[in-house]
Write a protein that holds these residues in place. Structure first.
Motif, short mmCIF file in Angstrom:
data_model
loop_
_atom_site.label_atom_id
_atom_site.label_comp_id
_atom_site.label_asym_id
_atom_site.label_seq_id
_atom_site.Cartn_x
_atom_site.Cartn_y
_atom_site.Cartn_z
N LEU A 204 17.86 58.81 2.15
CA LEU A 204 16.87 57.89 1.58
C LEU A 204 16.79 56.60 2.39
O LEU A 204 15.70 56.08 2.64
N LYS A 205 17.93 56.08 2.81
CA LYS A 205 17.97 54.84 3.61
C LYS A 205 17.29 55.07 4.96
O LYS A 205 16.49 54.24 5.41
N LEU A 206 17.59 56.19 5.62
CA LEU A 206 16.96 56.48 6.90
C LEU A 206 15.46 56.67 6.76
O LEU A 206 14.69 56.20 7.61
N PRO B 142 19.45 44.23 25.32
CA PRO B 142 19.60 45.66 25.56
C PRO B 142 20.96 46.18 25.11
O PRO B 142 21.93 45.43 25.04
N GLY B 143 20.99 47.46 24.78
CA GLY B 143 22.25 48.09 24.38
C GLY B 143 22.58 47.88 22.92
O GLY B 143 21.88 47.17 22.19
N LEU B 144 23.67 48.52 22.51
CA LEU B 144 24.14 48.39 21.13
C LEU B 144 25.42 47.56 21.14
O LEU B 144 26.44 47.99 21.64
N THR B 145 25.32 46.35 20.60
CA THR B 145 26.48 45.46 20.53
C THR B 145 26.92 45.36 19.07
O THR B 145 26.23 45.81 18.16
N ALA C 71 24.57 45.75 15.71
CA ALA C 71 24.94 46.67 14.65
C ALA C 71 25.05 45.94 13.31
O ALA C 71 24.62 46.45 12.27
N CYS C 72 25.61 44.73 13.32
CA CYS C 72 25.72 43.95 12.08
C CYS C 72 24.36 43.60 11.51
O CYS C 72 24.15 43.66 10.30
N VAL C 73 23.42 43.22 12.38
CA VAL C 73 22.06 42.90 11.91
C VAL C 73 21.39 44.15 11.37
O VAL C 73 20.76 44.12 10.30
N LEU C 74 21.50 45.27 12.07
CA LEU C 74 20.84 46.50 11.64
C LEU C 74 21.43 47.04 10.35
O LEU C 74 20.72 47.59 9.52
N THR D 266 13.94 43.07 9.54
CA THR D 266 14.62 43.74 10.64
C THR D 266 13.77 44.90 11.16
O THR D 266 13.66 45.10 12.36
N SER D 267 13.16 45.64 10.28
CA SER D 267 12.32 46.77 10.69
C SER D 267 11.08 46.32 11.43
O SER D 267 10.64 46.97 12.38
N VAL D 268 10.50 45.22 11.02
CA VAL D 268 9.31 44.71 11.69
C VAL D 268 9.65 44.21 13.09
O VAL D 268 8.91 44.40 14.03
N LEU D 269 10.82 43.61 13.24
CA LEU D 269 11.22 43.05 14.53
C LEU D 269 11.84 44.07 15.45
O LEU D 269 11.91 43.85 16.66
N ALA D 270 12.35 45.19 14.93
CA ALA D 270 13.06 46.16 15.77
C ALA D 270 12.14 46.86 16.73
O ALA D 270 10.98 46.98 16.57
#
Length: 92
Positions: free
Chosen positions: A27-29, A70-73, A77-80, A88-92
């Motif tokens: 559901l979250k995804l 760039p990359g996954l830091t 990860a904390c923000v996501l 967050t979804s609008v900016l991602a």
């Protein structure tokens, strides 16, 4: 909670808990996908949506700066994971 209670008899507690966890995860995804595709991709260019998002606030600028790298830091990860879903979804 309801899935766990109804599935406990047939799956046991651990199985019912795993089923509830998988259901919540899916559901979250799904919600994130809909927000990113429906809102982020198509509506983020409209001024009304950007005003609702408060793109010039300190919090939003900080989220955007972190997500733009760039990359996954660990910060990204904390923000996501812990950030507000819709901005967050609008900016991602």
């Amino acid at each position: 909670l309801m899935i766990t209670a109804s599935a406990r008899a047939s799956l046991g507690y651990a199985g019912a808990l795993a089923l509830a966890t998988a259901t919540c995860f899916l559901l979250k995804l799904t919600a994130c996908f809909v927000q990113q595709e429906g809102i982020g991709r198509y509506l983020s260019r409209f001024v009304v949506v950007r005003q609702a998002l408060a793109v010039n606030s300190r919090q939003t600028r900080a989220i955007k700066a972190i997500l733009s790298r760039p990359g996954l830091t660990a910060r990204k990860a904390c923000v996501l994971v812990g950030g507000p879903d819709w901005p967050t979804s609008v900016l991602a």
